[in-house]
Scaffold this active site. Structure first.
Site, mmCIF file in Angstrom:
data_model
loop_
_atom_site.group_PDB
_atom_site.id
_atom_site.type_symbol
_atom_site.label_atom_id
_atom_site.label_comp_id
_atom_site.label_asym_id
_atom_site.label_seq_id
_atom_site.Cartn_x
_atom_site.Cartn_y
_atom_site.Cartn_z
ATOM 1 C CG HIS A 205 17.037 51.716 53.881
ATOM 2 N ND1 HIS A 205 17.410 52.978 53.718
ATOM 3 C CD2 HIS A 205 16.397 51.510 55.229
ATOM 4 C CE1 HIS A 205 17.189 53.587 54.877
ATOM 5 N NE2 HIS A 205 16.609 52.834 55.847
HETATM 6 C C1 UD1 Z 1 17.024 49.284 60.082
HETATM 7 C C2 UD1 Z 1 15.706 50.072 60.824
HETATM 8 C C3 UD1 Z 1 15.549 51.390 60.006
HETATM 9 C C4 UD1 Z 1 16.629 52.298 59.628
HETATM 10 C C5 UD1 Z 1 17.798 51.236 58.870
HETATM 11 C C6 UD1 Z 1 19.109 52.002 58.660
HETATM 12 C C7 UD1 Z 1 14.091 48.912 62.247
HETATM 13 C C8 UD1 Z 1 13.014 48.252 62.401
HETATM 14 N N1 UD1 Z 1 14.602 49.484 61.042
HETATM 15 O O1 UD1 Z 1 16.459 48.727 59.009
HETATM 16 O O2 UD1 Z 1 14.466 52.329 60.780
HETATM 17 O O3 UD1 Z 1 16.297 53.056 58.503
HETATM 18 O O4 UD1 Z 1 18.031 50.237 59.827
HETATM 19 O O5 UD1 Z 1 20.245 51.517 57.960
HETATM 20 O O6 UD1 Z 1 14.980 49.054 63.206
HETATM 21 N N2 UD1 Z 1 21.637 43.067 57.228
HETATM 22 C C9 UD1 Z 1 22.953 42.821 56.737
HETATM 23 N N3 UD1 Z 1 24.154 43.274 57.659
HETATM 24 C C10 UD1 Z 1 23.734 44.308 58.687
HETATM 25 C C11 UD1 Z 1 22.640 44.650 58.916
HETATM 26 C C12 UD1 Z 1 21.410 43.966 58.116
HETATM 27 O O7 UD1 Z 1 23.109 42.165 55.960
HETATM 28 O O8 UD1 Z 1 24.814 44.659 59.250
HETATM 29 C C13 UD1 Z 1 20.395 42.498 56.395
HETATM 30 C C14 UD1 Z 1 19.965 41.413 56.940
HETATM 31 O O9 UD1 Z 1 19.548 40.615 55.794
HETATM 32 C C15 UD1 Z 1 18.651 41.742 57.722
HETATM 33 C C16 UD1 Z 1 18.237 43.082 56.917
HETATM 34 O O10 UD1 Z 1 19.396 43.769 56.367
HETATM 35 O O11 UD1 Z 1 17.649 41.102 57.856
HETATM 36 C C17 UD1 Z 1 17.525 44.262 57.590
HETATM 37 O O12 UD1 Z 1 18.323 44.611 58.700
HETATM 38 P P1 UD1 Z 1 17.372 45.313 59.938
HETATM 39 O O13 UD1 Z 1 18.263 45.987 60.927
HETATM 40 O O14 UD1 Z 1 16.391 44.280 60.596
HETATM 41 O O15 UD1 Z 1 16.659 46.318 59.323
HETATM 42 P P2 UD1 Z 1 17.047 47.519 58.283
HETATM 43 O O16 UD1 Z 1 16.162 47.282 57.141
HETATM 44 O O17 UD1 Z 1 18.470 47.577 58.247
HETATM 45 N N1 UDP Z 2 25.309 56.560 55.394
HETATM 46 C C1 UDP Z 2 26.731 56.284 55.264
HETATM 47 N N2 UDP Z 2 27.092 55.202 54.005
HETATM 48 C C2 UDP Z 2 26.035 54.908 53.246
HETATM 49 C C3 UDP Z 2 24.739 55.237 53.447
HETATM 50 C C4 UDP Z 2 24.309 56.129 54.571
HETATM 51 O O1 UDP Z 2 27.679 56.603 55.712
HETATM 52 O O2 UDP Z 2 26.230 54.089 52.288
HETATM 53 C C5 UDP Z 2 25.116 57.311 56.570
HETATM 54 C C6 UDP Z 2 24.347 58.703 56.459
HETATM 55 O O3 UDP Z 2 25.008 59.768 57.236
HETATM 56 C C7 UDP Z 2 22.858 58.534 56.539
HETATM 57 C C8 UDP Z 2 23.314 57.433 58.009
HETATM 58 O O4 UDP Z 2 24.132 56.595 57.350
HETATM 59 O O5 UDP Z 2 22.338 59.670 57.150
HETATM 60 C C9 UDP Z 2 21.933 56.688 58.424
HETATM 61 O O6 UDP Z 2 21.434 56.309 57.073
HETATM 62 P P1 UDP Z 2 20.284 54.977 56.990
HETATM 63 O O7 UDP Z 2 19.690 55.387 55.312
HETATM 64 O O8 UDP Z 2 20.738 53.775 56.999
HETATM 65 O O9 UDP Z 2 19.177 55.117 58.002
HETATM 66 P P2 UDP Z 2 17.782 55.992 58.363
HETATM 67 O O10 UDP Z 2 18.459 57.736 58.535
HETATM 68 O O11 UDP Z 2 17.012 56.155 56.979
HETATM 69 O O12 UDP Z 2 17.239 55.535 59.536
#
Ligand code: UD1
Ligand code: UDP
Length: 358
Positions: A205
């Site tokens: 991601h």
């Molecule tokens: C965020 C964090 C990242 C973390 C990740 C974990 C920041 C800058 N980034 O990245 O460090 O590793 O979460 O999962 O805070 N979206 C959905 N549903 C949701 C949430 C998000 O569809 O419930 C989609 C939206 O299109 C959104 C995109 O995901 O624009 C990105 O979401 P965002 O929270 O901005 O950043 P992540 O890539 O999830």
């Molecule tokens: N995780 C989960 N389901 C998924 C993917 C991840 O429960 O399908 C959990 C897992 O424990 C992971 C945590 O979510 O360590 C956070 O993961 P993510 O990759 O979203 O965030 P990051 O640690 O990279 O910020």
């Protein structure tokens, strides 16, 4: 009476880190509230963790949703400022390195509310990652800095943080893993996802891997090469879903996307995997403790302890298939050497420090 501790969470990785801290503070009778910023909002990115990890329902959900970095950070700041002016907690606790972490720290610092940062001091030294900016600023503003590894302590010390503010407590993410170990059901998830005995799991991601079509295409090529040997299942983060599909990731007969999984289902899948391909931070740590080979598709990691004391390896996309074959060819060590203090008691240590600070 102002609440003693206010926790701010918002994105998926926050929840397994907060759960043991909230539990340990509750056991000590500390008055606390939990705020959800709404950064993540899908049922499978948020609610499922509250249910499975025994986190209390958030007292407030700011419902900020998605947006650019500035828009999301600003929305969280505006919502939190109003709330903190009313609540004036004695301590604000933030987790990890997401935008919710940074936004909460900025607001609290300007209102002179003391800040505790759980997972302080991690550094990738790569400022192209938004998380690195979030970590640097949050640590700079924090009063209590809870570190998960000795390298994190050393980074904070070298940045001039006073020793009495740094607490090496271990890793609350691992508290959650160890507390739920008995619930991980490899056979159950394998049957549910229809997987053979030997398979690979991938989670992808990071913007640097999935946002640009060229990067996504290279990533698809790398995963397809690995899938020549073993089927690959990808619980797909919403961020990469469209771009990876457009890059043809799921056109290979041995590569399958599933919706994001709940915590128990995800760790069950990881526990049964031959190896894991990832760019996640948390997954590097979880595979270290479970002893599952982890191939991290990033040029750097803020969690080097998962390499020195774990199963993690940084690999280039073009080397992925070869690296997996090499990892699977090596005998698994009879016992894993785990990073210091990743023993399931970080939440208790954090609660002890917070209680005496209050
Ligand atoms: C965020 C964090 C990242 C973390 C990740 C974990 C920041 C800058 N980034 O990245 O460090 O590793 O979460 O999962 O805070 N979206 C959905 N549903 C949701 C949430 C998000 O569809 O419930 C989609 C939206 O299109 C959104 C995109 O995901 O624009 C990105 O979401 P965002 O929270 O901005 O950043 P992540 O890539 O999830
Ligand atoms: N995780 C989960 N389901 C998924 C993917 C991840 O429960 O399908 C959990 C897992 O424990 C992971 C945590 O979510 O360590 C956070 O993961 P993510 O990759 O979203 O965030 P990051 O640690 O990279 O910020």
């Amino acid at each position: 009476m102002p609440v003693q501790v206010l926790h701010v969470t918002g994105a998926r990785p926050n929840f397994p880190k907060a759960a043991p801290v909230v539990r340990a503070l509750r056991d000590r009778g500390i008055d606390q509230r939990l705020i959800h910023t709404g950064q993540h909002y899908d049922e499978r990115m948020s609610d499922v963790f509250f249910r499975q990890l025994g986190l209390p329902e958030p007292d407030v959900n700011l419902g900020v949703g998605s947006g650019s970095h500035a828009a999301q950070t600003a929305a969280i700041m505006t919502g939190l400022e109003a709330l903190l002016l009313e609540e004036r907690p004695r301590l604000l606790v933030v987790y990890g390195d997401v935008n919710s972490t940074l936004a909460a720290a900025l607001v609290a610092a300007k209102l002179e509310i003391p800040i505790a940062h759980v997972e302080a001091g991690l550094r990738s030294f790569n400022r192209a990652m938004p998380e690195e900016i979030n970590r640097l600023v949050t640590d700079r503003l924090s009063d209590l800095l809870f570190a998960t590894s000795p390298d994190a302590v050393a980074h904070l010390a070298s940045e001039g943080v006073a020793a009495d503010r740094i607490h090496f407590v271990g890793n609350p993410m691992i508290d959650t893993l160890l507390a739920n170990l008995e619930q991980f059901d490899v056979a159950g998830i394998r049957a549910a996802v229809r997987l053979p005995e030997s398979y690979l799991v991938a989670t992808l991601h990071r913007p640097a891997n999935v946002d640009d079509p060229g990067d996504a295409a290279e990533l698809a090529k790398a995963v397809h090469a690995a899938a020549e040997d073993l089927p690959v299942v990808i619980p797909i983060h919403p961020r990469g879903r469209a771009s990876l599909a457009a890059a043809g990731m799921f056109d290979h007969p041995q590569v399958r996307a599933v919706d994001p999984l709940g915590y128990i289902e995800f760790l069950s899948l990881v526990r049964g995997a031959a190896a894991v391909i990832t760019d996640s931070g948390g997954v590097q740590e979880e595979t270290t403790i479970l002893g599952i080979p982890c191939l991290t598709l990033r040029p750097d990691t803020e969690r080097p302890v998962t390499i020195t004391h774990g199963t993690n390896e940084l690999v280039e996309r073009s080397e992925l298939a070869t690296a997996i074959r090499a990892a699977l060819g090596r005998p698994r060590p009879a016992e894993t050497v785990t990073p210091p203090l990743w023993d399931g008691r970080a939440g208790e240590r954090i609660a002890r420090v917070i209680t005496s600070a209050l």
